[in-house]
Design an enzyme around this catalytic site. Structure first.
Site, PDB file in Angstrom:
ATOM      1  N   GLY A 101      26.865  42.315  29.919  1.00 40.69           N
ATOM      2  CA  GLY A 101      27.935  43.257  30.128  1.00 40.69           C
ATOM      3  C   GLY A 101      28.688  43.096  31.427  1.00 40.69           C
ATOM      4  O   GLY A 101      28.821  41.986  31.961  1.00 40.69           O
ATOM      5  N   HIS A 102      29.162  44.227  31.958  1.00 41.24           N
ATOM      6  CA  HIS A 102      30.042  44.243  33.123  1.00 41.24           C
ATOM      7  C   HIS A 102      29.356  43.631  34.347  1.00 41.24           C
ATOM      8  O   HIS A 102      29.885  42.708  34.962  1.00 41.24           O
ATOM      9  CB  HIS A 102      30.453  45.692  33.378  1.00 41.24           C
ATOM     10  CG  HIS A 102      31.475  45.868  34.453  1.00 41.24           C
ATOM     11  ND1 HIS A 102      32.738  45.321  34.378  1.00 41.24           N
ATOM     12  CD2 HIS A 102      31.427  46.552  35.637  1.00 41.24           C
ATOM     13  CE1 HIS A 102      33.430  45.657  35.460  1.00 41.24           C
ATOM     14  NE2 HIS A 102      32.655  46.394  36.244  1.00 41.24           N
ATOM     15  N   PHE A 103      28.189  44.130  34.690  1.00 36.32           N
ATOM     16  CA  PHE A 103      27.415  43.571  35.805  1.00 36.32           C
ATOM     17  C   PHE A 103      26.563  42.420  35.280  1.00 36.32           C
ATOM     18  O   PHE A 103      25.340  42.500  35.186  1.00 36.32           O
ATOM     19  CB  PHE A 103      26.563  44.655  36.458  1.00 36.32           C
ATOM     20  CG  PHE A 103      27.322  45.500  37.448  1.00 36.32           C
ATOM     21  CD1 PHE A 103      27.398  45.134  38.784  1.00 36.32           C
ATOM     22  CD2 PHE A 103      27.963  46.657  37.042  1.00 36.32           C
ATOM     23  CE1 PHE A 103      28.101  45.910  39.698  1.00 36.32           C
ATOM     24  CE2 PHE A 103      28.670  47.434  37.946  1.00 36.32           C
ATOM     25  CZ  PHE A 103      28.740  47.069  39.289  1.00 36.32           C
TER      26      PHE A 103
ATOM     27  N   ASP B 296      31.409  43.441  28.028  1.00 38.87           N
ATOM     28  CA  ASP B 296      32.034  44.367  28.968  1.00 38.87           C
ATOM     29  C   ASP B 296      33.109  45.185  28.263  1.00 38.87           C
ATOM     30  O   ASP B 296      33.939  44.624  27.533  1.00 38.87           O
ATOM     31  CB  ASP B 296      32.650  43.550  30.114  1.00 38.87           C
ATOM     32  CG  ASP B 296      33.176  44.405  31.248  1.00 38.87           C
ATOM     33  OD1 ASP B 296      33.061  45.646  31.181  1.00 38.87           O
ATOM     34  OD2 ASP B 296      33.697  43.820  32.216  1.00 38.87           O
TER      35      ASP B 296
END
Length: 283
Positions: A259-261, A233
């Site tokens: 990553g972020h999601f 992320d």
């Protein structure tokens, strides 16, 4: 697999959307989504948790299928309404799952609900200044020089910006359902909603000043804490996950190659860690 139930809860004339699944007699986990997403992003996680737990996911006012707040929205108001929904649903003790915006909303609620919050599960939900990554820098610049950096932040609420949030740090972009970004953007594109989201991004600057109070609550209460993070992320970096150990030495920190999601690529692994955390909490 228990069915997901969908309904609205009314708070101060606002209809707030809730997804709920599992046996209501079992311990509760409340899922708080991120920006600019809705509880739609949690559907696969709900499916994996609902056989053992009572799962409740809440769309903040102005997100997903919930009515927007009147006037200029703030994190204080998001937390106030979301906390009222938890109360109106008759939830007593519970665990909270915080992703992205879920951290500033969830920690505000935790300070109000205090001992009712038995576990904190943070998935790329930041509460430490060292957790900010390079993708947060345009916001910081905007807070200092609004006019100069307005275009950069306007991009955040465009379809390209929304897609970037879903894709950033992913191990393989083909693992990310492109309809997730389209569903989020459909809400942002409603009349007045982009400005609503920009107001919240402006208000985000109030959150770092609250970090010491959230950290003090963690030190005092020592809830069971799981920080399960997409380590790639670039909004909230892995140092933010590791920092939770300063205040909760027993915190479990799990860094995943995504990553972020993170749920898009690691939902099974995250669900397994959540199951174990809840079993320890509610044994």
């Amino acid at each position: 697999m228990p069915a997901i139930r969908h309904r609205h809860v009314e708070v101060d004339g606002l209809k707030v959307f809730v997804r709920e699944a599992g046996d209501a007699s079992r311990p509760v986990i409340v899922l708080l989504p991120g920006f600019p997403s809705s509880t739609r992003a949690y559907v696969r996680l709900i499916d994996r948790l609902a056989s053992d737990w009572h799962v409740v996911a809440i769309d903040y006012p102005g997100f997903g299928s919930s009515d927007p707040l009147p006037g200029v929205p703030t994190f204080d108001r998001l937390a106030e309404v979301t906390g009222q929904v938890i109360d109106l649903l008759g939830i007593g003790d519970y665990a909270v799952y915080m992703f992205d915006f879920g951290a500033p909303v969830g920690f505000r609620i935790a300070l109000e609900h205090d001992r009712r919050v038995k576990a904190v599960i943070t998935q790329n939900g930041n509460a430490y200044v060292e957790g900010f990554g390079p993708d947060a820098e345009p916001l910081n610049a905007w807070w200092s020089e609004k006019a100069k950096y307005q275009d950069a932040v306007d991009w955040v609420v465009s379809l390209e910006g929304t897609r970037h949030q879903w894709l950033v740090g992913a191990k393989d972009p083909e693992n990310i359902d492109p309809e997730q970004a389209l569903a989020d953007q459909a809400v942002i594109d409603l009349p007045g909603r982009a400005d609503y989201m920009l107001s919240l991004l402006w208000d985000y600057q109030t959150n770092p000043g609250r970090y010491p109070s959230w950290q003090a609550w963690l030190r005092e209460r020592q809830p069971h804490l799981l920080a399960v993070w997409g380590r790639n992320d670039t909004f909230f970096v892995a140092a933010g996950a590791e920092a939770f150990r300063r205040d909760v030495p027993s915190a479990e920190v799990v860094l995943l190659d995504t990553g972020h999601f993170a749920l898009e690529e690691a939902v099974d692994e995250i669900a397994d860690h959540v199951h174990k955390a809840l079993a320890k909490t509610f044994a």
